[in-house]
Structure formats: structure tokens, C-alpha cells
Enzyme design. Structure first.
Site, PDB file in Angstrom:
ATOM      1  N   SER A   6       0.843  -1.195   0.000  1.00  0.00           N
ATOM      2  CA  SER A   6       0.000   0.000   0.000  1.00  0.00           C
ATOM      3  C   SER A   6       0.876   1.242   0.000  1.00  0.00           C
ATOM      4  O   SER A   6       1.684   1.447   0.915  1.00  0.00           O
ATOM      5  CB  SER A   6      -0.897   0.014   1.238  1.00  0.00           C
ATOM      6  OG  SER A   6      -1.411   1.322   1.418  1.00  0.00           O
ATOM      7  N   HIS A  31      -1.228  -1.329  -4.209  1.00  0.00           N
ATOM      8  CA  HIS A  31      -2.512  -0.976  -3.589  1.00  0.00           C
ATOM      9  C   HIS A  31      -2.561   0.540  -3.403  1.00  0.00           C
ATOM     10  O   HIS A  31      -1.701   1.135  -2.756  1.00  0.00           O
ATOM     11  CB  HIS A  31      -2.627  -1.705  -2.248  1.00  0.00           C
ATOM     12  CG  HIS A  31      -3.936  -1.559  -1.569  1.00  0.00           C
ATOM     13  ND1 HIS A  31      -5.048  -2.295  -1.918  1.00  0.00           N
ATOM     14  CD2 HIS A  31      -4.332  -0.775  -0.541  1.00  0.00           C
ATOM     15  CE1 HIS A  31      -6.073  -1.963  -1.139  1.00  0.00           C
ATOM     16  NE2 HIS A  31      -5.668  -1.031  -0.290  1.00  0.00           N
ATOM     17  N   ASP A  33      -4.607   3.618  -2.039  1.00  0.00           N
ATOM     18  CA  ASP A  33      -5.663   4.034  -1.107  1.00  0.00           C
ATOM     19  C   ASP A  33      -6.082   5.474  -1.362  1.00  0.00           C
ATOM     20  O   ASP A  33      -5.251   6.376  -1.393  1.00  0.00           O
ATOM     21  CB  ASP A  33      -5.162   3.924   0.343  1.00  0.00           C
ATOM     22  CG  ASP A  33      -5.068   2.491   0.810  1.00  0.00           C
ATOM     23  OD1 ASP A  33      -6.078   1.767   0.718  1.00  0.00           O
ATOM     24  OD2 ASP A  33      -3.982   2.093   1.271  1.00  0.00           O
ATOM     25  N   MET A  35      -8.918   8.411   0.019  1.00  0.00           N
ATOM     26  CA  MET A  35      -9.862   8.747   1.102  1.00  0.00           C
ATOM     27  C   MET A  35     -10.441  10.131   0.883  1.00  0.00           C
ATOM     28  O   MET A  35      -9.749  11.030   0.409  1.00  0.00           O
ATOM     29  CB  MET A  35      -9.139   8.721   2.452  1.00  0.00           C
ATOM     30  CG  MET A  35      -8.416   7.424   2.732  1.00  0.00           C
ATOM     31  SD  MET A  35      -7.581   7.468   4.321  1.00  0.00           S
ATOM     32  CE  MET A  35      -6.523   6.031   4.178  1.00  0.00           C
ATOM     33  N   HIS A  63      -8.280   1.326  -3.978  1.00  0.00           N
ATOM     34  CA  HIS A  63      -9.238   1.129  -2.878  1.00  0.00           C
ATOM     35  C   HIS A  63      -9.818   2.491  -2.528  1.00  0.00           C
ATOM     36  O   HIS A  63      -9.138   3.317  -1.912  1.00  0.00           O
ATOM     37  CB  HIS A  63      -8.469   0.513  -1.696  1.00  0.00           C
ATOM     38  CG  HIS A  63      -9.264   0.320  -0.451  1.00  0.00           C
ATOM     39  ND1 HIS A  63      -8.665   0.130   0.790  1.00  0.00           N
ATOM     40  CD2 HIS A  63     -10.603   0.264  -0.225  1.00  0.00           C
ATOM     41  CE1 HIS A  63      -9.599  -0.023   1.704  1.00  0.00           C
ATOM     42  NE2 HIS A  63     -10.792   0.064   1.126  1.00  0.00           N
ATOM     43  N   MET A  65     -12.069   4.709  -0.399  1.00  0.00           N
ATOM     44  CA  MET A  65     -12.798   4.818   0.879  1.00  0.00           C
ATOM     45  C   MET A  65     -13.541   6.145   0.839  1.00  0.00           C
ATOM     46  O   MET A  65     -13.113   7.146   1.435  1.00  0.00           O
ATOM     47  CB  MET A  65     -11.791   4.756   2.040  1.00  0.00           C
ATOM     48  CG  MET A  65     -11.201   3.364   2.224  1.00  0.00           C
ATOM     49  SD  MET A  65      -9.664   3.376   3.172  1.00  0.00           S
ATOM     50  CE  MET A  65      -8.481   3.551   1.855  1.00  0.00           C
ATOM     51  N   MET A 133     -11.660  -5.818   5.369  1.00  0.00           N
ATOM     52  CA  MET A 133     -10.830  -4.892   6.145  1.00  0.00           C
ATOM     53  C   MET A 133     -10.540  -5.518   7.513  1.00  0.00           C
ATOM     54  O   MET A 133     -11.459  -5.886   8.244  1.00  0.00           O
ATOM     55  CB  MET A 133     -11.536  -3.552   6.341  1.00  0.00           C
ATOM     56  CG  MET A 133     -11.628  -2.679   5.102  1.00  0.00           C
ATOM     57  SD  MET A 133     -10.053  -2.298   4.298  1.00  0.00           S
ATOM     58  CE  MET A 133      -9.152  -1.464   5.600  1.00  0.00           C
ATOM     59  N   GLY A 140      -2.977   3.904   8.144  1.00  0.00           N
ATOM     60  CA  GLY A 140      -2.070   2.763   8.221  1.00  0.00           C
ATOM     61  C   GLY A 140      -1.574   2.561   9.644  1.00  0.00           C
ATOM     62  O   GLY A 140      -1.858   3.362  10.540  1.00  0.00           O
ATOM     63  N   ASP A 171      -6.803  -6.444   4.196  1.00  0.00           N
ATOM     64  CA  ASP A 171      -6.124  -5.137   4.266  1.00  0.00           C
ATOM     65  C   ASP A 171      -6.160  -4.594   5.692  1.00  0.00           C
ATOM     66  O   ASP A 171      -7.233  -4.371   6.255  1.00  0.00           O
ATOM     67  CB  ASP A 171      -6.858  -4.185   3.307  1.00  0.00           C
ATOM     68  CG  ASP A 171      -6.240  -2.790   3.209  1.00  0.00           C
ATOM     69  OD1 ASP A 171      -5.171  -2.557   3.791  1.00  0.00           O
ATOM     70  OD2 ASP A 171      -6.848  -1.947   2.523  1.00  0.00           O
TER      71      ASP A 171
HETATM   72  C1  DX5 Z   1      -6.241   1.590   5.647  1.00  0.00           C
HETATM   73  C2  DX5 Z   1      -5.809   1.315   4.232  1.00  0.00           C
HETATM   74  C3  DX5 Z   1      -4.721   0.318   4.149  1.00  0.00           C
HETATM   75  C4  DX5 Z   1      -3.449   0.751   4.836  1.00  0.00           C
HETATM   76  C5  DX5 Z   1      -2.818  -0.450   5.425  1.00  0.00           C
HETATM   77  O1  DX5 Z   1      -7.411   2.321   5.655  1.00  0.00           O
HETATM   78  O2  DX5 Z   1      -6.895   0.818   3.471  1.00  0.00           O
HETATM   79  O3  DX5 Z   1      -4.468  -0.092   2.823  1.00  0.00           O
HETATM   80  O4  DX5 Z   1      -2.541   1.365   3.978  1.00  0.00           O
HETATM   81  O5  DX5 Z   1      -1.746  -0.051   6.208  1.00  0.00           O
HETATM   82  P1  DX5 Z   1      -1.034  -1.042   7.229  1.00  0.00           P
HETATM   83  O6  DX5 Z   1      -0.543  -2.217   6.404  1.00  0.00           O
HETATM   84  O7  DX5 Z   1       0.048  -0.224   7.797  1.00  0.00           O
HETATM   85  O8  DX5 Z   1      -2.077  -1.468   8.217  1.00  0.00           O
HETATM   86 ZN    ZN Z   2      -6.509  -0.123   1.480  1.00  0.00          ZN
END
Ligand code: DX5
Ligand code: ZN
Length: 212
Positions: A6, A31, A33, A35, A63, A65, A133, A140, A171
């Protein structure tokens, strides 16, 4: 095991290199992300960085969100192989799946920790990927929630029984130990942010997960 680093934890000042390095180390997916500050409290945009990897031949696993699924899907589709949206944000899951497909992308559907796996079941035949999730989406570096295990097993079982072509991705909070756990319950793809990008040797970390 397919490993999906990610970029949330990557160094954005050398974004292209960060992607090329994990690819060279054996990651098949990247990946991405996104938001919106509404569906989750934080905001992260990758739109200015993605043109930098447009020519990189890696599976781009986006991904989103976000609440405005179609708006973001349209924006990110040119840079994505697959777009995963959240069932909790959707008022018309079938319509959103079809919309993303019409943009030329594969489609994934995700559930937050509080959403049961059964919620996703009616859509399995229409999906390329389900994303369980294993942390609350939004940032993260959080710890893996064991509630994900039963959902991974449940979804994997249904997919197998019915012969669907749908990957199970996990994830949040993935490291070698939790990755092994998720793999034992049937995960096909492991997303890892801080475990990979928070370490000097990306290759060692990616190999540790790929072997699972
Ligand atoms: C969280 C994200 C993840 C995140 C994972 O909302 O969707 O993809 O980057 O990070 P780690 O691996 O540090 O939990
Ligand atoms: Zn993610």
C-alpha cells in the site's frame, strides 16, 4: 500469495521509484488508497502521482474509501486495473459494480470490520475481488483485528463452492504473523503498508509474505 504493497506508507517524493522497487521485489499488485474525509476522517488523493506510473506494468489495485463512489471511480479509472469500493457507502451496489465495469476496470467490494460477510454474499458472482478490512479503514499502522478471520473463511468457502473467479483480499495490520493467519483462513491477496514501506529492505518483507 499475491502481495499488494500500500503506497499510503510510501515516500511520495519518489513515488515512481517506490512502486518500481516493490515490483522488482516481487509485488504483483500495487494498492492505491484514496480517502475523501467523509467516509473516513482522513483525506488522501493520489491523482497527481498516478500519471507517474501509467507506463508501469503492475496490477493497479485502487481502494476508494469514499461516499461518492461513481465520482471517484471515474477520476481514478484511467489509472486503475481494479477499483474496490465500500458496501457501506453504496446505495446501489449492483449499479456501482456495473458503472465501474463500464469504465473498463475490474471490480472489488469491501466490508469494514463491523459489517458481516453475509452482506457481500449476494454480489459474489459479479465481483473480481472481495476486500475484508482487518482494521477500521482510514489510516495505516493499526493492529490486525481477529474478527477478519471468520469472514475470510466464510467468503472463501462460498466462492469455492460456487466456482466463482473472485479473489479474497485482506487489508490492515498485515505482517508476517497476521499474514500467515489470514493465509490460513484463505486469503489470496495481502495488502501491507507499514510492514513493507516502513522497513529498509522491501524485498525481505515482500518475500516473507509471498511465501505464505
Ligand atoms: C487503511 C488502508 C490500508 C493501509 C494499510 O485504511 O486501506 O491499505 O494502507 O496499512 P497497514 O498495512 O500499515 O495497516
Ligand atoms: Zn486499502
Amino acid at each position: 500469495m499475491i502481495v499488494a504493497p500500500s503506497v499510503l506508507s510510501a515516500d511520495k517524493s519518489c513515488f515512481r521509484d517506490e512502486v518500481l522497487k516493490v515490483q522488482a521485489a516481487g509485488a504483483e499488485f500495487i494498492h492505491l488508497d484514496v480517502m475523501d474525509g467523509k467516509f473516513v476522517p482522513n483525506t488522501t488523493s493520489l491523482i497527481e502521482y498516478l500519471p507517474l506510473i501509467q507506463d508501469v506494468d503492475i496490477f493497479k489495485d485502487t481502494h476508494i474509501m469514499v461516499m461518492d463512489i461513481r465520482g471517484y471511480a471515474k477520476l481514478y479509472a484511467p489509472y486503475s486495473s481494479l477499483i474496490t469500493f465500500h458496501i457501506e457507502a453504496s446505495e446501489d451496489v449492483k449499479g456501482d459494480i456495473e458503472y465501474i465495469r463500464s469504465l473498463g476496470c475490474k471490480v472489488g467490494l469491501s466490508i469494514k470490520p463491523a459489517t458481516p460477510a453475509e452482506a457481500i454474499e449476494p454480489y459474489l458472482s459479479d465481483l473480481d475481488l472481495v476486500l475484508v478490512m482487518s482494521v477500521e479503514p482510514g489510516k495505516g499502522g493499526q493492529a490486525y483485528l481477529d474478527e477478519a478471520n471468520g469472514k475470510i473463511a466464510y467468503l472463501k468457502k462460498r466462492i469455492k463452492e460456487r466456482g466463482y473467479n473472485c479473489l479474497v483480499e485482506v487489508d490492515g495490520g498485515i505482517n508476517q504473523q497476521t499474514g500467515r493467519l489470514a493465509a490460513s483462513y484463505g486469503a489470496d491477496v495481502l495488502v501491507a503498508g507499514s510492514y513493507i514501506y516502513g522497513h529498509d529492505d522491501y524485498q525481505e518483507r515482500i518475500e516473507a509474505l509471498r511465501r505464505l
